[in-house]
Design a protein around this motif. Structure first.
Motif, mmCIF file in Angstrom:
data_model
loop_
_atom_site.group_PDB
_atom_site.id
_atom_site.type_symbol
_atom_site.label_atom_id
_atom_site.label_comp_id
_atom_site.label_asym_id
_atom_site.label_seq_id
_atom_site.Cartn_x
_atom_site.Cartn_y
_atom_site.Cartn_z
ATOM 1 N N GLU A 197 -12.660 -19.624 -8.543
ATOM 2 C CA GLU A 197 -13.638 -19.913 -7.485
ATOM 3 C C GLU A 197 -14.843 -20.677 -8.054
ATOM 4 O O GLU A 197 -15.390 -21.574 -7.416
ATOM 5 C CB GLU A 197 -14.135 -18.615 -6.842
ATOM 6 N N ILE A 198 -15.239 -20.279 -9.254
ATOM 7 C CA ILE A 198 -16.379 -20.928 -9.894
ATOM 8 C C ILE A 198 -16.056 -22.384 -10.197
ATOM 9 O O ILE A 198 -16.866 -23.278 -9.972
ATOM 10 C CB ILE A 198 -16.772 -20.147 -11.167
ATOM 11 N N PHE A 227 -13.402 -13.279 -21.107
ATOM 12 C CA PHE A 227 -13.075 -12.356 -20.012
ATOM 13 C C PHE A 227 -11.737 -12.696 -19.361
ATOM 14 O O PHE A 227 -11.373 -12.128 -18.352
ATOM 15 C CB PHE A 227 -14.178 -12.385 -18.944
ATOM 16 N N GLY A 241 -16.256 -24.156 -6.987
ATOM 17 C CA GLY A 241 -17.654 -24.295 -6.588
ATOM 18 C C GLY A 241 -18.358 -25.390 -7.368
ATOM 19 O O GLY A 241 -19.175 -26.133 -6.829
ATOM 20 N N LEU A 301 -16.028 -17.840 -20.487
ATOM 21 C CA LEU A 301 -14.970 -17.405 -19.587
ATOM 22 C C LEU A 301 -13.753 -16.913 -20.360
ATOM 23 O O LEU A 301 -13.111 -15.941 -19.968
ATOM 24 C CB LEU A 301 -14.570 -18.557 -18.656
ATOM 25 N N LYS A 307 -5.724 -3.894 -14.154
ATOM 26 C CA LYS A 307 -5.171 -4.965 -13.335
ATOM 27 C C LYS A 307 -6.254 -5.646 -12.507
ATOM 28 O O LYS A 307 -6.221 -6.851 -12.290
ATOM 29 C CB LYS A 307 -4.077 -4.409 -12.399
ATOM 30 N N LEU A 308 -7.202 -4.855 -12.021
ATOM 31 C CA LEU A 308 -8.266 -5.455 -11.217
ATOM 32 C C LEU A 308 -9.146 -6.336 -12.109
ATOM 33 O O LEU A 308 -9.592 -7.406 -11.699
ATOM 34 C CB LEU A 308 -9.102 -4.368 -10.534
ATOM 35 N N TYR A 309 -9.383 -5.877 -13.315
ATOM 36 C CA TYR A 309 -10.124 -6.660 -14.297
ATOM 37 C C TYR A 309 -9.478 -8.036 -14.438
ATOM 38 O O TYR A 309 -10.146 -9.062 -14.373
ATOM 39 C CB TYR A 309 -10.047 -5.940 -15.651
ATOM 40 N N GLU A 310 -8.173 -7.999 -14.628
ATOM 41 C CA GLU A 310 -7.417 -9.227 -14.835
ATOM 42 C C GLU A 310 -7.492 -10.129 -13.595
ATOM 43 O O GLU A 310 -7.838 -11.302 -13.687
ATOM 44 C CB GLU A 310 -5.963 -8.825 -15.123
ATOM 45 N N GLY A 311 -7.200 -9.530 -12.424
ATOM 46 C CA GLY A 311 -7.142 -10.318 -11.202
ATOM 47 C C GLY A 311 -8.494 -10.866 -10.786
ATOM 48 O O GLY A 311 -8.624 -12.036 -10.430
ATOM 49 N N LEU A 312 -9.511 -10.022 -10.873
ATOM 50 C CA LEU A 312 -10.828 -10.442 -10.402
ATOM 51 C C LEU A 312 -11.421 -11.519 -11.315
ATOM 52 O O LEU A 312 -12.002 -12.497 -10.835
ATOM 53 C CB LEU A 312 -11.756 -9.230 -10.313
ATOM 54 N N ALA A 313 -11.233 -11.347 -12.623
ATOM 55 C CA ALA A 313 -11.740 -12.357 -13.550
ATOM 56 C C ALA A 313 -11.072 -13.700 -13.262
ATOM 57 O O ALA A 313 -11.738 -14.737 -13.193
ATOM 58 C CB ALA A 313 -11.498 -11.924 -14.992
ATOM 59 N N ALA A 314 -9.753 -13.677 -13.044
ATOM 60 C CA ALA A 314 -9.034 -14.922 -12.784
ATOM 61 C C ALA A 314 -9.512 -15.577 -11.487
ATOM 62 O O ALA A 314 -9.756 -16.786 -11.438
ATOM 63 C CB ALA A 314 -7.535 -14.654 -12.732
ATOM 64 N N VAL A 315 -9.658 -14.777 -10.429
ATOM 65 C CA VAL A 315 -10.075 -15.336 -9.135
ATOM 66 C C VAL A 315 -11.506 -15.867 -9.217
ATOM 67 O O VAL A 315 -11.803 -16.968 -8.736
ATOM 68 C CB VAL A 315 -9.956 -14.283 -8.011
ATOM 69 N N LEU A 316 -12.395 -15.108 -9.840
ATOM 70 C CA LEU A 316 -13.787 -15.558 -9.948
ATOM 71 C C LEU A 316 -13.884 -16.863 -10.727
ATOM 72 O O LEU A 316 -14.603 -17.779 -10.336
ATOM 73 C CB LEU A 316 -14.635 -14.486 -10.630
#
Lengths: 335, 335
Positions: free
Chosen positions: B251-252, B280, B255, B277, B239-248
């Motif tokens: 954000e990118i 991931f 940016g 992207l 789940k963290l894989y999923e959430g962090l990839a989506a947020v990053l």
């Protein structure tokens, strides 16, 4: 003028010691007139570094410690036998009331062992958890515990929630911070045995703003200010955060330079992009406090540079001035 | 010509059912002449979708099921009471040998419960873990378990390692796959009670290429082919894989469009970047098998589109042709 806050700093701990550590300590002294630092480490090495800077000599002391605890040493044995190490000496300063706080970028294991055994826990605190801040889409969240206590009991997690709330509210300034327990689903009946037993205790707990379960997927969105979990799970979150952010950023850089067209684009977009990426690049924002000790112990990233060391020292200032230890003493459930 | 592999497909499960599910099933039939699909679901809805395509009608059957298990339903009750649901019907086809495998994008909980209770475990298999593939810098790794068995025992984890190895070797084609246990440090004495008890058992286990502990930080680098863990920790990773990839990624994008200069850069770099992207962006590569059942059960992402459904069906082909269940039966430690 208010009394000075005395922060002991392990000048020999971390990948960039003593140079960056001492630089950061001096920067903290220059930034705030309310702080004084006590550097622990090899006298000669410290003197050589200190000679590079101009600073208020009244607010920088040194304590000569011939020994250094290395990262690879078994923590319990290291703390027990290296009485004259920069780490043990710094912690003893806190223990004897000669410093209010101790900051180290050295061995995590030794910091956790020393924090609990030398500085000691506040009466009634069952376990002292390591509580790093980490970046989210909204700002920062606090993860308690992230490495100190594997296989904790439900009442330990309740205290983690209370101590984490106090830290977020008074050190970071988040009013009435939301607290969630890390789980594998949002429903109350989900989870492993620890989570199922802890959930109702957190629900009953006054003094905290408990909002229920949080799935790991929602952590990066900043869905809770304080995330309570056992150290094993917390460590997974923290390390995966670090690893995945690093890999994604490297893949993105590769992707952006894969074609001629994208290379030009990358050159134009990278400065703005770097700002964004930077905020997700470090696992630990400043230092991670070991909550619930008599006096403050802060673990800074092993690769910490001066700015992180400075931030960690300044963090100790707020922690001490806000009487976090007293608040913890008054507010924790001790059953 | 070899015998056809019969894959039952839950036409009603998932966010995009029945449209994308049926489209994916038909694509699988068109891609491989060795597969036939048996769609379970509401006859009218299935007929309406099937009418859109041209395909070999000899290799597509339908089974009319008036009921559907919804995502929010308590899994155990749903599996018990909804005998005429598309999910229970599909699993019964596998149980009675009328299908070799079953694919569903429906409720994870119900798939896990039904897989173990309707399809049933292979004799000697203690627990059937959910084993998704996920993207790394090097390629893909397998995470066993990621959601089926919280609070497992050490001997369960040993079987997870064995079954995961067989899957990686014969379905994915990784020769002598490396196996690691998820831990909070590389040293053998690190970990919670479960890891400490499991580690020596894995070390002794023949048939697997055990390489020791893996820290969460090293997972995205592809440091092991098979990562063994309890379902609670596995779920956090996934789940963290999923959430962090989506947020990053979000954000990118922000940016990259924050300044005029970076906007132009973004326009030039984005096509190449998107490719990177994308790899991931999804948690699950194709479907996640529930390992150790008598016959194959594959859980596909709830948001699966046709291509994922097709991949999941094709995955069943390899699984069946490689006699994975037989290999598991022969190789697992049953003490």
């Amino acid at each position: 003028m208010s009394e000075l806050v005395r922060v002991a700093v392990d000048a020999m701990g971390g990948d960039n010691a003593p140079g960056e550590i001492i630089k950061g300590a001096i920067e903290a002294v220059c930034e705030s007139k309310e702080v004084c630092v006590i550097l622990t480490g090899r006298q000669e090495a410290m003197d050589a570094e200190l000679a590079k800077y101009t600073y208020d000599k009244e607010r920088v002391e040194t304590v000569d410690c011939p020994e250094v605890i290395e990262t690879a040493e078994p923590p319990v044995a290291a703390i027990r036998t290296k009485k004259h190490s920069s780490m043990v000496a710094g912690m003893n300063l806190v223990r004897h009331g000669e410093a209010d706080a101790f900051v180290s970028a050295g061995s995590s294991g030794a910091i956790l062992v020393g924090g609990q055994s030398i500085v000691g826990r506040i009466k009634g605190v069952h376990r002292a958890p390591l509580a790093p801040l980490f970046p989210t889409e909204k700002g920062i969240s606090l993860l308690v515990d992230s490495g100190a206590n594997v296989d904790p009991r439900p009442n330990h997690l309740v205290q983690f929630a209370q101590m984490g709330s106090i830290y977020m509210e008074y050190v970071i300034g988040v009013k009435n911070p939301t607290v969630a327990i890390l789980n594998i689903g949002a429903e109350e009946e989900k989870g492993n045995a620890l989570v199922k037993e802890t959930f109702p205790l957190l629900k009953e707990c006054r003094d905290i703003n408990f909002i229920g379960s949080i799935e790991a997927r929602d952590i990066p969105y900043g869905a809770a200010d304080v995330i309570v979990t056992d150290a094993f799970s917390g460590n997974i979150v923290l390390k995966l955060y670090e690893g995945l952010a690093a890999v994604l950023i490297s893949e993105i850089k590769k992707g952006m330079t894969s074609t001629f067209r994208s290379k030009i684009g990358a050159a134009l977009a990278l400065p703005a992009l770097k700002e964004t990426l930077k905020s997700f690049d470090a696992t630990e924002y400043g230092g991670a406090p070991l909550l619930g000790c008599q006096g403050l112990v802060v673990k800074t990233h092993g690769s910490a540079k001066a700015v992180e060391v400075k931030n960690s020292v300044i963090q100790c200032l707020t922690f001490t001035q806000q009487h976090i230890s007293d608040r913890i003493r008054e507010h924790i459930c001790t059953d």
